[in-house]
Design a protein around this motif. Sequence first.
Motif, PDB file in Angstrom:
ATOM      1  N   UNK A 228      44.174  51.770  25.481  1.00  0.00           N
ATOM      2  CA  UNK A 228      45.301  52.878  24.808  1.00  0.00           C
ATOM      3  C   UNK A 228      46.673  52.482  25.408  1.00  0.00           C
ATOM      4  N   UNK A 229      46.852  51.664  26.382  1.00  0.00           N
ATOM      5  CA  UNK A 229      47.802  51.289  27.249  1.00  0.00           C
ATOM      6  C   UNK A 229      48.032  49.567  27.027  1.00  0.00           C
ATOM      7  N   UNK A 235      49.650  43.653  32.053  1.00  0.00           N
ATOM      8  CA  UNK A 235      50.110  43.239  33.304  1.00  0.00           C
ATOM      9  C   UNK A 235      48.844  43.248  34.182  1.00  0.00           C
ATOM     10  N   UNK A 236      47.956  44.166  34.176  1.00  0.00           N
ATOM     11  CA  UNK A 236      46.592  44.002  34.917  1.00  0.00           C
ATOM     12  C   UNK A 236      45.990  42.570  34.885  1.00  0.00           C
ATOM     13  N   UNK A 237      45.943  42.028  33.558  1.00  0.00           N
ATOM     14  CA  UNK A 237      45.256  40.978  33.428  1.00  0.00           C
ATOM     15  C   UNK A 237      45.992  39.684  34.181  1.00  0.00           C
ATOM     16  N   UNK A 238      47.459  39.768  33.825  1.00  0.00           N
ATOM     17  CA  UNK A 238      48.328  38.923  34.519  1.00  0.00           C
ATOM     18  C   UNK A 238      48.219  38.805  36.038  1.00  0.00           C
ATOM     19  N   UNK A 239      47.931  40.012  36.483  1.00  0.00           N
ATOM     20  CA  UNK A 239      48.105  39.971  38.024  1.00  0.00           C
ATOM     21  C   UNK A 239      46.821  39.307  38.421  1.00  0.00           C
ATOM     22  N   UNK A 240      45.555  39.758  37.521  1.00  0.00           N
ATOM     23  CA  UNK A 240      44.105  39.172  37.859  1.00  0.00           C
ATOM     24  C   UNK A 240      44.254  37.715  37.723  1.00  0.00           C
ATOM     25  N   UNK A 241      45.057  37.232  36.723  1.00  0.00           N
ATOM     26  CA  UNK A 241      44.986  35.607  36.471  1.00  0.00           C
ATOM     27  C   UNK A 241      45.530  34.889  37.457  1.00  0.00           C
ATOM     28  N   UNK A 242      46.769  35.681  38.089  1.00  0.00           N
ATOM     29  CA  UNK A 242      47.341  34.697  39.043  1.00  0.00           C
ATOM     30  C   UNK A 242      46.642  34.943  40.357  1.00  0.00           C
ATOM     31  N   UNK A 243      45.654  35.661  40.802  1.00  0.00           N
ATOM     32  CA  UNK A 243      44.905  35.679  41.706  1.00  0.00           C
ATOM     33  C   UNK A 243      43.838  34.838  41.569  1.00  0.00           C
ATOM     34  N   UNK A 247      42.463  30.392  36.866  1.00  0.00           N
ATOM     35  CA  UNK A 247      43.226  30.729  35.917  1.00  0.00           C
ATOM     36  C   UNK A 247      42.436  31.595  34.822  1.00  0.00           C
ATOM     37  N   UNK A 248      43.087  32.335  33.802  1.00  0.00           N
ATOM     38  CA  UNK A 248      42.600  32.923  32.848  1.00  0.00           C
ATOM     39  C   UNK A 248      41.735  32.182  31.742  1.00  0.00           C
TER      40      UNK A 248
END
Lengths: 252, 282
Positions: A228-229, A235-243, A247-248
């Motif tokens: 829905x957002x 943003x959450x995926x990007x944070x996750x991928x950077x951690x 990599x994604x």
Amino acid sequence: MIEARQLTKRYGDKTAVDGVDFTVRPGAVTGFLGPNGAGKSTTMRMIIGLDAPTAGSVTVSGRRYAQHSAPLQEVGALLEARSIHPGRSAFDHLMALAYTHGISRGRVDEVIELTGLQSVARKRAGAFSLGMGQRLGIAAALLGDPQTVMLDEPVNGLDPEGVLWIRQLLTDLAAAGRTVFVSSHLMSEMALVADHLIIVGRGRVLADTTVQELVRSAGGDTVVVASADPAELRRALAVRASRSPAGPDPSS
Amino acid sequence: MSTATESRPTPAAPARPADPARRVTGRRVLRSEWAKLWSLRSTWITLALGLLFLLAFGTIAALRYKSMSASGQQMDPDFADATAYTLALFGVPFALIALGVLGVLTTSGEYSTGMIRSTLAAVPRRLPVLWSKAAVYGVIAFLVGAVGAVGVFLISSGVLSGTAKAMSISDDEVVRGLLGAGLYLGLVGVIGVALGALLRSTAGGISALVGAFLLVPGLMSLLPRSWRTDITPYLPSNAGESIFALQPPTGALSAGAGLLVLLGWTVLALGGAGYRLKRSDA
């Protein structure tokens, strides 16, 4: 080896099996998948000659089942419906079947042990739990040491332990070079045990393929995510991928 | 169930070559049907009941006759023209029901329980199963019937010795008649097997058996007299009773003819059963 050619079964104006073609090969577990009422049990009943096809044919090792001189040595079958007299003990049931082929008492004891029925072998089969009944059915199927083992919905009503036991049995039989044909309406179960899949619906073959191929063609190695957002998800995926050091995954 | 995980299935000897000694033969199917029959409790109970009916009712009939004749009272008409032989075999219709019902059960029971699927998977040619069941059970019903008939005759001739009706087993035709009673019950057993296979239902099979042997003879009185005398002797029950009657009533068949007629009925029932077994899905 089971070969069905244009196999058809009609009951009045209802067609249960509709011109089915397939081959079940030795050395692998072939799953027979489809919803209830797809014609799986009827097909299996025709394989061992309990029902006569309306048209077409099905053979086991190149001949109709009834034409074999030792049918239990060709196909051992566990049907979905109970096929045991409840008043007879497990041992007496197996002996009665063994006598027809001149199978020794030693082999009867062997399959009783193999299926873990030692402690109840002398009890009346009518008192058996669902799981014990399935084990007795499997003992009867293995009695003739058959080239082909055919099981209709073997995990139905089994406890988790029993399910594991059946999976191992099927895998071992296929590894020993037997033809293993097992039906289920559960894709999850088939994905775990089967190498090859024959998928049926409304009496027709919908797919005849391997498990890996089916998963790939169904897009099984990608995931679609709805949110829905979308901005927050990105943003959450990007944070996750950077951690994540890896990599994604580009495809997810 | 708890032993399940330990007994990991290991199918013995991978793809072992087919054992040529293992194949279905007529003798083996007979052996299997013999084992099936004796491994059910209902077999023992029903055979014992059949034997009990023969022995008990014949003995009671003989005792009843003896007490009536000793007290000098007026005989019931049924008893007045009885002989030691007919008194002894008073229980035959009751034993017929017990033995016939067990015959029905040997086949109808396979359908009601689902056992028929295992049976026909092992013997997919099918007909040997029917012939074997008929042969095994027919012989057993004959033996029970013959042993019971000879036994009850010995008992009741003992009871009646010294009365006007005294008879001995060495009298003319007695042994032949008693074996005939056994033969009648054996054939009834075979007809039961056939009816169970033909109708695939215990209730249906028993109804057909009782109808054919007990009800149809009663219905004959509805027919015009000339038809009745022509048809009645050929009914299964009347033909069967002729097999063991020492003095056949007027109009009844001779023992040999009665046996032939009952054999005809048996073949007819078995033929119908065989046709259905072979032709329709199990």
